[in-house]
Design a protein around this motif. Structure first.
Motif, PDB file in Angstrom:
ATOM      1  N   GLN A   1      11.458  -1.656   7.926  1.00 20.66           N
ATOM      2  CA  GLN A   1      10.598  -1.773   6.756  1.00 20.66           C
ATOM      3  C   GLN A   1      11.406  -1.536   5.478  1.00 20.66           C
ATOM      4  N   VAL A   2      11.177  -2.378   4.478  1.00 20.65           N
ATOM      5  CA  VAL A   2      11.831  -2.202   3.177  1.00 20.65           C
ATOM      6  C   VAL A   2      11.081  -1.128   2.400  1.00 20.65           C
ATOM      7  N   ARG A   3      11.826  -0.136   1.889  1.00 18.61           N
ATOM      8  CA  ARG A   3      11.229   0.930   1.095  1.00 18.61           C
ATOM      9  C   ARG A   3      11.955   1.052  -0.241  1.00 18.61           C
ATOM     10  N   LEU A   4      11.219   1.438  -1.278  1.00 17.95           N
ATOM     11  CA  LEU A   4      11.782   1.598  -2.609  1.00 17.95           C
ATOM     12  C   LEU A   4      12.078   3.068  -2.874  1.00 17.95           C
ATOM     13  N   VAL A   5      13.223   3.325  -3.462  1.00 20.79           N
ATOM     14  CA  VAL A   5      13.613   4.690  -3.829  1.00 20.79           C
ATOM     15  C   VAL A   5      13.737   4.735  -5.350  1.00 20.79           C
ATOM     16  N   LEU A   6      12.837   5.451  -6.018  1.00 23.05           N
ATOM     17  CA  LEU A   6      12.897   5.592  -7.471  1.00 23.05           C
ATOM     18  C   LEU A   6      13.854   6.722  -7.819  1.00 23.05           C
ATOM     19  N   ILE A   7      14.808   6.425  -8.682  1.00 19.49           N
ATOM     20  CA  ILE A   7      15.858   7.391  -9.022  1.00 19.49           C
ATOM     21  C   ILE A   7      15.787   7.715 -10.510  1.00 19.49           C
ATOM     22  N   GLU A   8      15.779   9.005 -10.824  1.00 17.69           N
ATOM     23  CA  GLU A   8      15.785   9.424 -12.223  1.00 17.69           C
ATOM     24  C   GLU A   8      17.070   8.943 -12.896  1.00 17.69           C
ATOM     25  N   PRO A   9      16.977   8.287 -14.065  1.00 13.39           N
ATOM     26  CA  PRO A   9      18.194   7.826 -14.737  1.00 13.39           C
ATOM     27  C   PRO A   9      19.112   8.970 -15.159  1.00 13.39           C
ATOM     28  N   ASP A  10      18.578  10.204 -15.215  1.00 16.95           N
ATOM     29  CA  ASP A  10      19.419  11.359 -15.556  1.00 16.95           C
ATOM     30  C   ASP A  10      20.489  11.609 -14.498  1.00 16.95           C
ATOM     31  N   ARG A  11      20.278  11.081 -13.304  1.00 14.21           N
ATOM     32  CA  ARG A  11      21.270  11.296 -12.242  1.00 14.21           C
ATOM     33  C   ARG A  11      22.532  10.463 -12.446  1.00 14.21           C
ATOM     34  N   LEU A  12      22.461   9.469 -13.314  1.00 18.31           N
ATOM     35  CA  LEU A  12      23.678   8.725 -13.644  1.00 18.31           C
ATOM     36  C   LEU A  12      24.687   9.668 -14.302  1.00 18.31           C
ATOM     37  N   ASP A  13      25.938   9.549 -13.925  1.00 17.78           N
ATOM     38  CA  ASP A  13      26.991  10.385 -14.518  1.00 17.78           C
ATOM     39  C   ASP A  13      27.389   9.795 -15.865  1.00 17.78           C
ATOM     40  N   LEU A  14      26.723  10.232 -16.929  1.00 21.77           N
ATOM     41  CA  LEU A  14      26.965   9.667 -18.255  1.00 21.77           C
ATOM     42  C   LEU A  14      28.360   9.972 -18.777  1.00 21.77           C
ATOM     43  N   ASP A  15      29.001  11.002 -18.221  1.00 24.06           N
ATOM     44  CA  ASP A  15      30.340  11.380 -18.686  1.00 24.06           C
ATOM     45  C   ASP A  15      31.437  10.622 -17.945  1.00 24.06           C
TER      46      ASP A  15
ATOM     47  N   GLN B   1       8.084   1.542 -15.243  1.00 23.49           N
ATOM     48  CA  GLN B   1       7.847   1.131 -16.628  1.00 23.49           C
ATOM     49  C   GLN B   1       7.785   2.338 -17.550  1.00 23.49           C
ATOM     50  N   ARG B   2       7.179   3.418 -17.092  1.00 27.07           N
ATOM     51  CA  ARG B   2       7.115   4.640 -17.897  1.00 27.07           C
ATOM     52  C   ARG B   2       8.519   5.213 -18.100  1.00 27.07           C
ATOM     53  N   GLN B   3       9.339   5.145 -17.055  1.00 29.43           N
ATOM     54  CA  GLN B   3      10.727   5.610 -17.172  1.00 29.43           C
ATOM     55  C   GLN B   3      11.483   4.794 -18.213  1.00 29.43           C
ATOM     56  N   GLU B   4      11.254   3.493 -18.213  1.00 27.85           N
ATOM     57  CA  GLU B   4      11.954   2.641 -19.171  1.00 27.85           C
ATOM     58  C   GLU B   4      11.570   2.997 -20.605  1.00 27.85           C
TER      59      GLU B   4
ATOM     60  N   GLU C   1       0.821  -1.212   0.000  1.00 29.69           N
ATOM     61  CA  GLU C   1       0.000   0.000   0.000  1.00 29.69           C
ATOM     62  C   GLU C   1       0.856   1.263   0.000  1.00 29.69           C
ATOM     63  N   THR C   2       1.979   1.231   0.684  1.00 32.23           N
ATOM     64  CA  THR C   2       2.892   2.385   0.747  1.00 32.23           C
ATOM     65  C   THR C   2       4.311   1.858   0.605  1.00 32.23           C
ATOM     66  N   ALA C   3       4.701   1.502  -0.612  1.00 29.19           N
ATOM     67  CA  ALA C   3       5.975   0.815  -0.821  1.00 29.19           C
ATOM     68  C   ALA C   3       7.158   1.769  -0.978  1.00 29.19           C
ATOM     69  N   ASP C   4       6.909   3.014  -1.427  1.00 30.06           N
ATOM     70  CA  ASP C   4       8.048   3.897  -1.693  1.00 30.06           C
ATOM     71  C   ASP C   4       8.498   4.595  -0.420  1.00 30.06           C
TER      72      ASP C   4
ATOM     73  N   ALA D   1       1.952   1.615  -8.168  1.00 30.08           N
ATOM     74  CA  ALA D   1       2.309   2.941  -8.684  1.00 30.08           C
ATOM     75  C   ALA D   1       3.802   3.026  -8.972  1.00 30.08           C
ATOM     76  N   CYS D   2       4.615   2.408  -8.118  1.00 29.89           N
ATOM     77  CA  CYS D   2       6.066   2.377  -8.356  1.00 29.89           C
ATOM     78  C   CYS D   2       6.373   1.613  -9.641  1.00 29.89           C
ATOM     79  N   GLU D   3       5.672   0.506  -9.853  1.00 34.63           N
ATOM     80  CA  GLU D   3       5.864  -0.262 -11.078  1.00 34.63           C
ATOM     81  C   GLU D   3       5.491   0.562 -12.309  1.00 34.63           C
ATOM     82  N   GLU D   4       4.383   1.298 -12.218  1.00 35.92           N
ATOM     83  CA  GLU D   4       3.953   2.125 -13.341  1.00 35.92           C
ATOM     84  C   GLU D   4       5.002   3.191 -13.667  1.00 35.92           C
TER      85      GLU D   4
END
Length: 230
Positions: free
Chosen positions: A170-184, A151-154, A133-136, A145-148
């Motif tokens: 309690q286990v919690r999920l942290v959704l991270i924007e892929p833009d935060r990866l250091d592509l350089d 999947q939208r990010q992918e 019910e409150t996974a994040d 909602a986290c799955e949605e």
């Protein structure tokens, strides 16, 4: 036989009449071209003469265009109804109402009766439902909602990142924007690793120095992902 082929054959024949040696050279050169262009897609016909694709690795091609591809993909999903509809349809078809476990404990392995196993299955599924019910980490998003979002990010960005954090047992999920990866950030095996201190890069003396970092993703010697640099 096309016109170009017929013309080439006529010219080869005409050259051979006046200069057999030159004719043989033309024939040899043409045969070499045929070998090189054994696949039609590799020939240099009129329609494909200007088609000169890059020969870099997939990572290098992605590195050059990833930021712009993401920007355009997100812009389409914001401003184009067809693109947004397609994305929403794919997300709905894949995620649906969210993943739900079906507990099937092995009564024999646990040394319990079938009735006790069924009761345990119900307890496990109920515990999952409460957690989902409150996974994040914010406590506002359900697991579905986290799955949605993932999947939208992918679809929009090509990938998604999820970190697992334990808070208060309690286990919690942290959704991270892929833009935060250091592509350089690209480091060859044995190269200096970025340091956490203000001193800049440091030379690691541990086994991690044998790892490779490509666009912010660190791989070990076997090619397994071991870290993400954000």
């Amino acid at each position: 036989m096309g016109f170009a082929q017929a013309l080439s054959g006529w010219l080869d024949g005409a050259v051979s009449v006046f200069s057999p040696v030159a004719g043989m050279r033309r024939q040899a050169a043409r045969q070499a071209l045929k070998i090189q262009a054994a696949y039609k897609g590799a020939d240099f016909s009129r329609t494909r003469y200007g088609w000169l694709p890059g020969a870099d690795s997939a990572d290098r091609e992605i590195e050059r265009g990833l930021k712009r591809l993401r920007e355009r993909s997100r812009d389409l999903n914001r401003n184009d109804g067809t693109a947004a509809g397609l994305t929403s349809t794919v997300v709905a078809n894949i995620v649906g109402t969210g993943s739900k476990p079906q507990a099937r404990v092995d009564a024999g392995a646990l040394g319990i009766t079938d009735e006790q196993a069924e009761d345990l299955n119900r307890q496990i599924e109920a515990a999952w439902a409460r957690w989902a019910e409150t996974a994040d980490i914010s406590g506002r998003l359900s697991f579905a909602a986290c799955e949605e979002l993932a999947q939208r990010q992918e679809i929009e960005s090509g990938e998604f990142l999820v970190a697992i954090k334990v808070m208060g047992g309690q286990v919690r999920l942290v959704l991270i924007e892929p833009d935060r990866l250091d592509l350089d950030l690209n480091v060859a095996r044995g190269g200096a690793r970025p340091g956490k201190d203000a001193g800049g890069p440091r030379q690691s003396q541990s086994s991690e120095n044998q790892n490779e970092i490509r666009m912010g993703v660190e791989y070990d010697a076997e090619g397994r992902v071991v870290a993400y640099w954000v």
